[in-house]
Design a protein around this motif. Structure first.
Motif, PDB file in Angstrom:
ATOM      1  N   PRO A  71       0.815  -1.225   0.000  1.00 51.52           N
ATOM      2  CA  PRO A  71       0.000   0.000   0.000  1.00 51.52           C
ATOM      3  C   PRO A  71       0.851   1.279   0.000  1.00 51.52           C
ATOM      4  O   PRO A  71       1.863   1.366   0.693  1.00 51.52           O
ATOM      5  N   SER A  72       0.399   2.259  -0.763  1.00 50.65           N
ATOM      6  CA  SER A  72       0.996   3.586  -0.692  1.00 50.65           C
ATOM      7  C   SER A  72       0.227   4.486   0.265  1.00 50.65           C
ATOM      8  O   SER A  72       0.777   5.465   0.774  1.00 50.65           O
ATOM      9  N   GLU A  73      -1.026   4.161   0.517  1.00 52.20           N
ATOM     10  CA  GLU A  73      -1.855   4.877   1.490  1.00 52.20           C
ATOM     11  C   GLU A  73      -3.089   4.027   1.808  1.00 52.20           C
ATOM     12  O   GLU A  73      -3.416   3.108   1.047  1.00 52.20           O
ATOM     13  N   PRO A  74      -3.767   4.317   2.920  1.00 54.95           N
ATOM     14  CA  PRO A  74      -3.410   5.220   4.016  1.00 54.95           C
ATOM     15  C   PRO A  74      -2.401   4.562   4.946  1.00 54.95           C
ATOM     16  O   PRO A  74      -1.635   3.683   4.530  1.00 54.95           O
ATOM     17  N   HIS A  75      -2.420   4.952   6.231  1.00 53.32           N
ATOM     18  CA  HIS A  75      -1.492   4.378   7.199  1.00 53.32           C
ATOM     19  C   HIS A  75      -2.105   3.137   7.847  1.00 53.32           C
ATOM     20  O   HIS A  75      -3.285   3.116   8.179  1.00 53.32           O
ATOM     21  N   PHE A  76      -1.257   2.110   8.027  1.00 53.18           N
ATOM     22  CA  PHE A  76      -1.691   0.865   8.641  1.00 53.18           C
ATOM     23  C   PHE A  76      -0.757   0.506   9.789  1.00 53.18           C
ATOM     24  O   PHE A  76       0.350   1.029   9.906  1.00 53.18           O
ATOM     25  N   LYS A  77      -1.208  -0.413  10.626  1.00 49.80           N
ATOM     26  CA  LYS A  77      -0.356  -0.944  11.680  1.00 49.80           C
ATOM     27  C   LYS A  77       0.715  -1.846  11.067  1.00 49.80           C
ATOM     28  O   LYS A  77       0.510  -2.466  10.029  1.00 49.80           O
ATOM     29  N   ASN A  78       1.848  -1.907  11.755  1.00 49.40           N
ATOM     30  CA  ASN A  78       2.947  -2.817  11.369  1.00 49.40           C
ATOM     31  C   ASN A  78       3.388  -2.612   9.926  1.00 49.40           C
ATOM     32  O   ASN A  78       3.666  -3.569   9.199  1.00 49.40           O
ATOM     33  N   GLU A  79       3.452  -1.359   9.495  1.00 53.46           N
ATOM     34  CA  GLU A  79       3.918  -1.074   8.140  1.00 53.46           C
ATOM     35  C   GLU A  79       5.380  -1.478   7.986  1.00 53.46           C
ATOM     36  O   GLU A  79       6.211  -1.194   8.846  1.00 53.46           O
ATOM     37  N   ARG A  80       5.687  -2.121   6.880  1.00 51.39           N
ATOM     38  CA  ARG A  80       7.067  -2.500   6.571  1.00 51.39           C
ATOM     39  C   ARG A  80       7.503  -1.723   5.327  1.00 51.39           C
ATOM     40  O   ARG A  80       7.458  -2.237   4.199  1.00 51.39           O
ATOM     41  N   LYS A  81       7.888  -0.488   5.538  1.00 51.51           N
ATOM     42  CA  LYS A  81       8.332   0.308   4.401  1.00 51.51           C
ATOM     43  C   LYS A  81       9.334   1.351   4.868  1.00 51.51           C
ATOM     44  O   LYS A  81       9.390   1.705   6.054  1.00 51.51           O
ATOM     45  N   LEU A  82      10.124   1.826   3.927  1.00 53.01           N
ATOM     46  CA  LEU A  82      11.147   2.821   4.200  1.00 53.01           C
ATOM     47  C   LEU A  82      10.725   4.164   3.615  1.00 53.01           C
ATOM     48  O   LEU A  82      10.055   4.226   2.575  1.00 53.01           O
ATOM     49  N   SER A  83      11.149   5.233   4.285  1.00 52.41           N
ATOM     50  CA  SER A  83      10.905   6.565   3.749  1.00 52.41           C
ATOM     51  C   SER A  83      11.872   6.834   2.608  1.00 52.41           C
ATOM     52  O   SER A  83      12.891   6.148   2.440  1.00 52.41           O
ATOM     53  N   SER A  84      11.575   7.859   1.823  1.00 52.11           N
ATOM     54  CA  SER A  84      12.475   8.239   0.728  1.00 52.11           C
ATOM     55  C   SER A  84      13.848   8.614   1.272  1.00 52.11           C
ATOM     56  O   SER A  84      14.879   8.313   0.653  1.00 52.11           O
ATOM     57  N   ALA A  85      13.884   9.260   2.439  1.00 50.72           N
ATOM     58  CA  ALA A  85      15.164   9.647   3.037  1.00 50.72           C
ATOM     59  C   ALA A  85      15.972   8.418   3.444  1.00 50.72           C
ATOM     60  O   ALA A  85      17.196   8.377   3.264  1.00 50.72           O
ATOM     61  N   GLU A  86      15.304   7.398   3.980  1.00 57.93           N
ATOM     62  CA  GLU A  86      16.015   6.181   4.383  1.00 57.93           C
ATOM     63  C   GLU A  86      16.543   5.423   3.168  1.00 57.93           C
ATOM     64  O   GLU A  86      17.658   4.878   3.192  1.00 57.93           O
ATOM     65  N   ILE A  87      15.758   5.389   2.102  1.00 55.21           N
ATOM     66  CA  ILE A  87      16.225   4.735   0.871  1.00 55.21           C
ATOM     67  C   ILE A  87      17.454   5.458   0.327  1.00 55.21           C
ATOM     68  O   ILE A  87      18.419   4.833  -0.130  1.00 55.21           O
ATOM     69  N   ALA A  88      17.430   6.789   0.401  1.00 49.96           N
ATOM     70  CA  ALA A  88      18.580   7.571  -0.070  1.00 49.96           C
ATOM     71  C   ALA A  88      19.820   7.286   0.774  1.00 49.96           C
ATOM     72  O   ALA A  88      20.938   7.234   0.252  1.00 49.96           O
ATOM     73  N   ILE A  89      19.645   7.095   2.072  1.00 50.67           N
ATOM     74  CA  ILE A  89      20.781   6.779   2.944  1.00 50.67           C
ATOM     75  C   ILE A  89      21.429   5.467   2.524  1.00 50.67           C
ATOM     76  O   ILE A  89      22.657   5.355   2.427  1.00 50.67           O
ATOM     77  N   LEU A  90      20.622   4.444   2.259  1.00 44.02           N
ATOM     78  CA  LEU A  90      21.172   3.148   1.851  1.00 44.02           C
ATOM     79  C   LEU A  90      21.912   3.258   0.520  1.00 44.02           C
ATOM     80  O   LEU A  90      22.964   2.635   0.327  1.00 44.02           O
ATOM     81  N   ALA A  91      21.363   4.038  -0.402  1.00 41.42           N
ATOM     82  CA  ALA A  91      22.023   4.214  -1.700  1.00 41.42           C
ATOM     83  C   ALA A  91      23.345   4.971  -1.538  1.00 41.42           C
ATOM     84  O   ALA A  91      24.371   4.582  -2.130  1.00 41.42           O
ATOM     85  N   ARG A  92      23.340   6.046  -0.756  1.00 40.92           N
ATOM     86  CA  ARG A  92      24.564   6.834  -0.567  1.00 40.92           C
ATOM     87  C   ARG A  92      25.625   6.023   0.165  1.00 40.92           C
ATOM     88  O   ARG A  92      26.820   6.127  -0.134  1.00 40.92           O
ATOM     89  N   TRP A  93      25.214   5.186   1.105  1.00 44.67           N
ATOM     90  CA  TRP A  93      26.174   4.352   1.833  1.00 44.67           C
ATOM     91  C   TRP A  93      26.858   3.376   0.889  1.00 44.67           C
ATOM     92  O   TRP A  93      28.071   3.172   0.947  1.00 44.67           O
ATOM     93  N   SER A  94      26.088   2.777  -0.006  1.00 46.72           N
ATOM     94  CA  SER A  94      26.675   1.855  -0.980  1.00 46.72           C
ATOM     95  C   SER A  94      27.640   2.590  -1.907  1.00 46.72           C
ATOM     96  O   SER A  94      28.752   2.118  -2.171  1.00 46.72           O
ATOM     97  N   GLU A  95      27.218   3.744  -2.401  1.00 48.99           N
ATOM     98  CA  GLU A  95      28.044   4.513  -3.328  1.00 48.99           C
ATOM     99  C   GLU A  95      29.339   4.989  -2.679  1.00 48.99           C
ATOM    100  O   GLU A  95      30.375   5.116  -3.353  1.00 48.99           O
ATOM    101  N   ALA A  96      29.305   5.243  -1.362  1.00 50.99           N
ATOM    102  CA  ALA A  96      30.476   5.756  -0.659  1.00 50.99           C
ATOM    103  C   ALA A  96      31.461   4.664  -0.268  1.00 50.99           C
ATOM    104  O   ALA A  96      32.492   4.955   0.360  1.00 50.99           O
ATOM    105  N   GLY A  97      31.156   3.410  -0.599  1.00 53.59           N
ATOM    106  CA  GLY A  97      32.070   2.330  -0.261  1.00 53.59           C
ATOM    107  C   GLY A  97      31.787   1.674   1.069  1.00 53.59           C
ATOM    108  O   GLY A  97      32.657   1.013   1.647  1.00 53.59           O
ATOM    109  N   THR A  98      30.585   1.843   1.609  1.00 57.31           N
ATOM    110  CA  THR A  98      30.098   1.206   2.846  1.00 57.31           C
ATOM    111  C   THR A  98      30.981   1.478   4.058  1.00 57.31           C
ATOM    112  O   THR A  98      31.476   0.546   4.707  1.00 57.31           O
ATOM    113  N   PRO A  99      31.216   2.762   4.431  1.00 53.57           N
ATOM    114  CA  PRO A  99      32.002   3.031   5.646  1.00 53.57           C
ATOM    115  C   PRO A  99      31.305   2.486   6.886  1.00 53.57           C
ATOM    116  O   PRO A  99      30.082   2.577   7.014  1.00 53.57           O
ATOM    117  N   GLU A 100      32.094   1.902   7.779  1.00 47.64           N
ATOM    118  CA  GLU A 100      31.524   1.303   8.991  1.00 47.64           C
ATOM    119  C   GLU A 100      31.172   2.336  10.040  1.00 47.64           C
ATOM    120  O   GLU A 100      30.190   2.177  10.766  1.00 47.64           O
TER     121      GLU A 100
END
Length: 422
Positions: A71-100
């Protein structure tokens, strides 16, 4: 810009690290499946594990294929999804060489309880026999009967399902059968049951999808399990490339408290499905007008492979449109019931609408037919269905009978219309 300025800019806005940015995301949304013994094919708990899969994680989250939430909407309990900002963090971390990052600052991973998550159950059972899934071939949808042998009716407040082999079990649905039909069909190794469990009424109790918590019934609305009813597990298996066996288990938790509220099902759907080959945007609709005020607490959609998008909404008496469910990219493999984060009040006179769109073209990657073929309504793998079930509670308990009678009238009209089309 001089090197001192570049260095200052870096420290003012450092890139994401595993310890500070990535681990909290993975621990919250991913490792319930991606852990040793989990249903996913690899673990993401340690830095070494996550860094090896960083590119893959960035790709599947950017495409929103993972986590599996439709679902894209509305809000539900126990949602398993990432925000656009969180997705961007994962992409930037991969691109940066995965610093620990600073290892000591990595949060502790979640602890997963072994055994039943809700403690000792009041009743538990498993498939009578282990089922063997071949190494290759199409996905399987198999139903297995577990006789409850309960001498009297009981009220179920919660249930838990545990796949015997998470590598091969994709999802599980649990039904109760009071007709004996499933028992006659199951000769010890289950029976084929794509789409529906093959008996009516199909009284759903709950289900399991990877990462989902145990099913708890809404407060004041336990589910009735009839004496000597058969529990029927509908298991979706997907071959792994080697021969596997499974013996899924179920646990039930009872209560002595009878319902104080009445949950009712409003079924929107249609059997008027006849999709020409190549048709990219075939639509099916249905509607129902509420005779009384209700609170919507959950919604459960169902279709097969060529369904592309789902939209359920309510038009209030003042003309306001309220979204009940929007799935822009339906995927049969991740179907489940969705419970609203908060009940949605729908006044008397509200019109409930559903609109499903089907893509029977070669461009639909989930189309089971190559080249596309005519698709009609039916329970088979290459047939289609359209159902949107909205679970509601009458605001005034005394209105339950009026709602029930109106729903009965809708069912009779739908059956008459279906007969006319044959």
């Amino acid at each position: 810009m001089g090197w001192l300025a570049i260095l200052a800019a870096f420290y003012a806005n450092p890139g994401p690290t595993f310890s500070h940015d990535v681990a909290p995301i993975l621990y919250r949304e991913c490792v319930s499946c991606h852990r040793p013994g989990g249903v996913a094919p690899f673990s993401l708990i340690t830095y070494q594990e996550a860094s090896r899969r960083a590119g893959l994680v960035a790709t599947v989250t950017t495409k929103r294929y993972m986590p599996p939430w439709l679902p894209s909407e509305p809000h539900f309990k126990n949602e398993r999804k990432l925000s656009s900002a969180e997705i961007a963090i994962l992409a930037r971390w991969s691109e940066a060489g995965t610093p620990e990052g600073v290892r000591s600052e990595t949060p502790a991973p979640p602890v997963f309880r072994e055994g039943w998550q809700l403690g000792k159950p009041d009743w538990e059972g498993d498939m009578p026999n282990a089922y063997e899934v071949s190494a290759d071939g199409p996905d399987l949808y198999r139903c297995f009967v577990i006789p409850s042998a309960l001498p009297h009716d009981v009220w179920v407040r919660a249930l838990d399902l545990r796949p015997g082999n998470p590598r091969v079990v994709h999802h599980v649905l649990l039904f109760q059968d009071i007709t004996g039909t499933a028992r006659k069909r199951d000769t010890g190794q289950g029976y084929t049951c794509f789409g529906t469990p093959g008996f009516l009424p199909a009284r759903g109790l709950g289900g399991w999808t990877p990462g989902s918590p145990p099913d708890r019934m809404p407060d004041g609305i336990p589910e009735l399990l009839h004496a000597r009813a058969d529990l029927v597990l509908q298991v979706h298996y997907h071959p792994t490339g080697k021969s596997e066996t499974d013996r899924t288990r179920v646990a039930l938790y009872f209560t002595t408290h009878k319902p104080t509220r009445r949950a009712m099902d409003i079924p929107l759907g249609s059997s008027r499905i006849d999709i020409p080959p190549g048709e990219p945007a075939y639509k099916v609709t249905d509607h129902f007008t509420l005779p009384v005020a209700v609170d919507a607490i959950a919604v459960n959609p169902h279709a097969h492979y060529v369904c592309k998008s789902m939209y359920g909404y309510a038009i209030l008496p003042d003309g306001t449109r309220v979204t009940l469910l929007r799935i822009p990219d339906w995927n049969f493999n991740w179907q489940q019931q969705y419970v609203y984060a908060s009940p949605i009040r729908l006044p008397e006179g509200t019109r409930l609408e559903m609109e499903f769109t089907y893509d029977n073209s070669a461009r639909n990657p989930r189309n089971p037919n190559h080249p596309p073929k005519r698709v009609v309504h039916g329970p088979g793998t290459t047939d289609e269905m359209a159902g949107l079930h909205v679970t509601v509670i009458p605001v005034d308990p005394d209105d339950a009978e009026e709602l029930s009678q109106t729903l009965w009238g809708k069912m009779i009209r739908d059956l008459q219309q279906a007969r006319t089309q044959r």
